[in-house]
Design a protein around this motif. Structure first.
Motif, PDB file in Angstrom:
ATOM      1  N   ASP A  38       0.993  -1.016   0.015  1.00  0.00           N
ATOM      2  CA  ASP A  38       0.007  -0.078   0.114  1.00  0.00           C
ATOM      3  C   ASP A  38       0.818   1.324  -0.003  1.00  0.00           C
ATOM      4  OD1 ASP A  38      -2.394  -1.451   0.181  1.00  0.00           O
ATOM      5  OD2 ASP A  38      -2.382  -1.591   2.136  1.00  0.00           O
ATOM      6  N   GLU A  40       2.573   4.553  -1.556  1.00  0.00           N
ATOM      7  CA  GLU A  40       2.043   5.519  -2.606  1.00  0.00           C
ATOM      8  C   GLU A  40       2.634   4.987  -3.977  1.00  0.00           C
ATOM      9  OE1 GLU A  40       4.841   9.322  -2.586  1.00  0.00           O
ATOM     10  OE2 GLU A  40       3.434   9.404  -0.908  1.00  0.00           O
ATOM     11  N   PRO A  41       2.197   5.044  -5.207  1.00  0.00           N
ATOM     12  CA  PRO A  41       2.883   4.740  -6.329  1.00  0.00           C
ATOM     13  C   PRO A  41       4.228   5.422  -6.444  1.00  0.00           C
ATOM     14  CG  PRO A  41       0.546   5.204  -7.016  1.00  0.00           C
ATOM     15  CD  PRO A  41       0.924   5.469  -5.400  1.00  0.00           C
ATOM     16  N   SER A  71       9.323   0.181 -10.262  1.00  0.00           N
ATOM     17  CA  SER A  71       7.921   0.683 -10.480  1.00  0.00           C
ATOM     18  C   SER A  71       7.067   0.076  -9.153  1.00  0.00           C
ATOM     19  CB  SER A  71       7.629   0.410 -11.814  1.00  0.00           C
ATOM     20  OG  SER A  71       6.384   0.900 -11.914  1.00  0.00           O
ATOM     21  N   ASP A  73       3.023   0.038  -8.117  1.00  0.00           N
ATOM     22  CA  ASP A  73       1.600   0.658  -7.945  1.00  0.00           C
ATOM     23  C   ASP A  73       0.748  -0.503  -7.962  1.00  0.00           C
ATOM     24  OD1 ASP A  73      -0.422   2.502  -8.334  1.00  0.00           O
ATOM     25  OD2 ASP A  73      -0.188   2.413 -10.507  1.00  0.00           O
ATOM     26  N   SER A  74      -0.383  -0.191  -7.193  1.00  0.00           N
ATOM     27  CA  SER A  74      -1.276  -1.262  -6.920  1.00  0.00           C
ATOM     28  C   SER A  74      -0.580  -2.579  -6.292  1.00  0.00           C
ATOM     29  CB  SER A  74      -2.281  -1.420  -8.130  1.00  0.00           C
ATOM     30  OG  SER A  74      -2.737  -0.233  -8.730  1.00  0.00           O
TER      31      SER A  74
END
Length: 98
Positions: A38, A40-41, A71, A73-74
């Motif tokens: 969780d 942040e991206p 990278s 994200d999600s």
């Protein structure tokens, strides 16, 4: 239940490691960085150093890496690193332990 994220580590010409983790430490260009589920991206450059992955059960994996990027994200972390003997050696040692 411990929160986890999907982690994939790849070199230019081969996969290095893939699995589920509760935390990952990376050698970011600005200094060491921890990634938790969780987060942040983020997209950032990494430098030569060690990537440490901690699986949900507590098992640790360490990979010596060269320049690359991450990278996140999600709850999906991708670590792409420059091909090098250190990454190949770390992957071979990891396979030997399994």
């Amino acid at each position: 239940m411990t929160a986890t994220m999907s982690v994939t580590i790849v070199a230019a010409d081969h996969p290095v490691w893939s699995g589920t983790a509760r935390s990952v430490t990376i050698p970011a260009a600005e200094g060491g960085m921890g990634i938790l589920p969780d987060h942040e991206p983020i997209l950032t450059v990494i430098k030569e150093g060690d990537v440490t992955v901690v699986e949900a059960g507590g098992e640790r994996h360490s990979f010596a890496v060269r320049d690359g990027f991450i990278s996140f994200d999600s709850n999906r972390l991708t670590i792409a690193v420059e091909r090098g003997r250190d990454v190949v050696r770390a992957a071979a040692e990891e396979s030997a332990l399994e």
